[in-house]
Design a protein around this motif. Structure first.
Motif, PDB file in Angstrom:
ATOM      1  N   GLU A  43      29.284  47.880  -7.068  1.00  0.00           N
ATOM      2  CA  GLU A  43      28.378  47.229  -8.020  1.00  0.00           C
ATOM      3  C   GLU A  43      28.944  45.898  -8.481  1.00  0.00           C
ATOM      4  O   GLU A  43      30.130  45.783  -8.800  1.00  0.00           O
ATOM      5  CB  GLU A  43      28.144  48.137  -9.231  1.00  0.00           C
ATOM      6  N   VAL A  44      28.074  44.864  -8.536  1.00  0.00           N
ATOM      7  CA  VAL A  44      28.499  43.548  -9.017  1.00  0.00           C
ATOM      8  C   VAL A  44      27.719  43.098 -10.248  1.00  0.00           C
ATOM      9  O   VAL A  44      28.212  42.311 -11.054  1.00  0.00           O
ATOM     10  CB  VAL A  44      28.391  42.483  -7.900  1.00  0.00           C
ATOM     11  N   HIS A  45      26.477  43.570 -10.405  1.00  0.00           N
ATOM     12  CA  HIS A  45      25.703  43.242 -11.610  1.00  0.00           C
ATOM     13  C   HIS A  45      24.477  44.152 -11.675  1.00  0.00           C
ATOM     14  O   HIS A  45      24.139  44.840 -10.702  1.00  0.00           O
ATOM     15  CB  HIS A  45      25.274  41.767 -11.616  1.00  0.00           C
ATOM     16  N   ARG A  46      23.792  44.145 -12.825  1.00  0.00           N
ATOM     17  CA  ARG A  46      22.599  44.963 -13.026  1.00  0.00           C
ATOM     18  C   ARG A  46      21.434  44.127 -13.562  1.00  0.00           C
ATOM     19  O   ARG A  46      20.510  44.638 -14.216  1.00  0.00           O
ATOM     20  CB  ARG A  46      22.902  46.119 -13.980  1.00  0.00           C
ATOM     21  N   ALA A  47      21.457  42.837 -13.273  1.00  0.00           N
ATOM     22  CA  ALA A  47      20.430  41.932 -13.801  1.00  0.00           C
ATOM     23  C   ALA A  47      19.028  42.314 -13.317  1.00  0.00           C
ATOM     24  O   ALA A  47      18.065  42.285 -14.094  1.00  0.00           O
ATOM     25  CB  ALA A  47      20.752  40.483 -13.400  1.00  0.00           C
TER      26      ALA A  47
ATOM     27  N   TYR B  95      24.385  40.983  -2.583  1.00  0.00           N
ATOM     28  CA  TYR B  95      25.000  40.450  -3.798  1.00  0.00           C
ATOM     29  C   TYR B  95      23.921  40.120  -4.837  1.00  0.00           C
ATOM     30  O   TYR B  95      24.060  40.444  -6.027  1.00  0.00           O
ATOM     31  CB  TYR B  95      25.784  39.184  -3.448  1.00  0.00           C
TER      32      TYR B  95
ATOM     33  N   GLY C 202      22.619  43.257  -6.454  1.00  0.00           N
ATOM     34  CA  GLY C 202      23.509  43.893  -7.419  1.00  0.00           C
ATOM     35  C   GLY C 202      24.597  44.778  -6.852  1.00  0.00           C
ATOM     36  O   GLY C 202      25.495  45.209  -7.574  1.00  0.00           O
TER      37      GLY C 202
ATOM     38  N   LEU D 130      22.606  35.619 -13.052  1.00  0.00           N
ATOM     39  CA  LEU D 130      23.794  36.447 -12.880  1.00  0.00           C
ATOM     40  C   LEU D 130      24.822  36.078 -13.948  1.00  0.00           C
ATOM     41  O   LEU D 130      24.876  34.923 -14.386  1.00  0.00           O
ATOM     42  CB  LEU D 130      24.402  36.217 -11.488  1.00  0.00           C
ATOM     43  N   PRO D 131      25.632  37.041 -14.386  1.00  0.00           N
ATOM     44  CA  PRO D 131      26.739  36.696 -15.300  1.00  0.00           C
ATOM     45  C   PRO D 131      27.586  35.581 -14.685  1.00  0.00           C
ATOM     46  O   PRO D 131      27.718  35.487 -13.462  1.00  0.00           O
ATOM     47  CB  PRO D 131      27.522  38.015 -15.392  1.00  0.00           C
TER      48      PRO D 131
ATOM     49  N   VAL E 276      30.176  36.522 -12.146  1.00  0.00           N
ATOM     50  CA  VAL E 276      29.569  37.027 -10.913  1.00  0.00           C
ATOM     51  C   VAL E 276      29.039  35.873 -10.076  1.00  0.00           C
ATOM     52  O   VAL E 276      29.236  35.827  -8.857  1.00  0.00           O
ATOM     53  CB  VAL E 276      28.435  38.024 -11.234  1.00  0.00           C
ATOM     54  N   LYS E 277      28.387  34.913 -10.724  1.00  0.00           N
ATOM     55  CA  LYS E 277      27.849  33.756 -10.003  1.00  0.00           C
ATOM     56  C   LYS E 277      28.979  32.931  -9.397  1.00  0.00           C
ATOM     57  O   LYS E 277      28.860  32.416  -8.264  1.00  0.00           O
ATOM     58  CB  LYS E 277      27.034  32.875 -10.948  1.00  0.00           C
TER      59      LYS E 277
END
Length: 251
Positions: free
Chosen positions: A102-106, A88, A91, A49-50, A53-54
């Motif tokens: 939205e929190v991430h797109r990993a 979480y 994403g 995760l970025p 975000v982490k």
């Protein structure tokens, strides 16, 4: 223990106390014991995760409350926290009004890389907002929902690059072994039965090609705990099956 409210451990000798009285009454076999099945390989894809975000993830796990995109996110109790942390890791998290933020797109990026490399996948998801996000992100591919009428035939005929499915909706009884290269677990699940049954949609009698099961794991999140839990359940189940098979053979 952490987010687990209760934890049960069998006492020494408990496995034998369970298996011995039923060993002459039960026959337990794995599919590979009596069917000719292709190879199945398990691959864990770890995504990071970025950093920001982490950091928020860790704070939310500790404090049970956070704010994302100006929206309040909270968890009341251990059960709600597990669900929120799982969202979480995937994403997207539901806010207090039931809207997915939205929190991430990993994980989305990881799925794209698999499809770009030539994999044709059954993609397992846990939440409705994840389903919609997958359809949107993968719109350039031939993609459909596996539970829709006729999609299984198109999949077996090689007409689709990917099919999306919730494991509870198609985990049992669907014959789609002629299509695809593997199963991709975008959203990880604590249920060993759902895990095995969805994988068995490809890894079953009649298939001749190997099957790969991809488990996408967000590093340092609840995903890692879920995979560890599945491994423990699988090990215990195999112990029981092997003991019953051994006892039956010796009768």
């Amino acid at each position: 223990k952490g987010m687990v409210v209760y934890k049960y451990n069998p006492k020494p000798g408990a496995v034998e106390q369970i298996t011995n009285p039923i060993s002459d009454l039960c026959l337990s076999m794995k599919a590979e014991d009596y069917l000719s099945l292709p190879d199945i390989n398990y691959v864990t894809i770890t995504v990071e995760l970025p950093k920001d975000v982490k950091k928020k993830y860790d704070a939310f796990e500790r404090d049970l409350v956070t704010q994302i995109g100006g929206q309040d996110i909270s968890a009341i109790g251990a059960g709600a926290l597990v669900t929120k942390l799982s969202q979480y890791a995937d994403g997207w998290v539901y806010d207090e009004e039931g809207k997915a933020v939205e929190v991430h797109r990993a994980k989305i990026d990881a799925v794209k890389e698999l499809l770009e490399s030539g994999e044709r996948l059954i993609i397992a998801y846990n939440y409705n907002h994840t389903r919609e996000a997958l359809f949107d992100a993968l719109s350039s591919y031939r993609i459909d929902d596996l539970k829709r009428t006729g999609v299984d035939k198109a999949w077996n005929a090689g007409e689709l690059d990917a099919v999306i499915s919730h494991p509870r909706s198609v985990g049992h009884g669907l014959n789609v072994q002629d299509g695809g290269t593997g199963v991709c677990w975008f959203g990880n699940n604590y249920s060993l039965d759902l895990f095995k049954q969805l994988n068995a949609r490809l890894h079953r009698q009649g298939r001749t090609r190997p099957v790969t099961v991809f488990q996408i794991v967000a590093k340092g999140t609840i995903d890692e705990e879920i995979l560890e839990s599945l491994d423990k359940k699988d090990s215990l189940q195999n112990i029981l099956i092997n003991l019953l098979s051994k006892n039956l053979t010796n009768v």
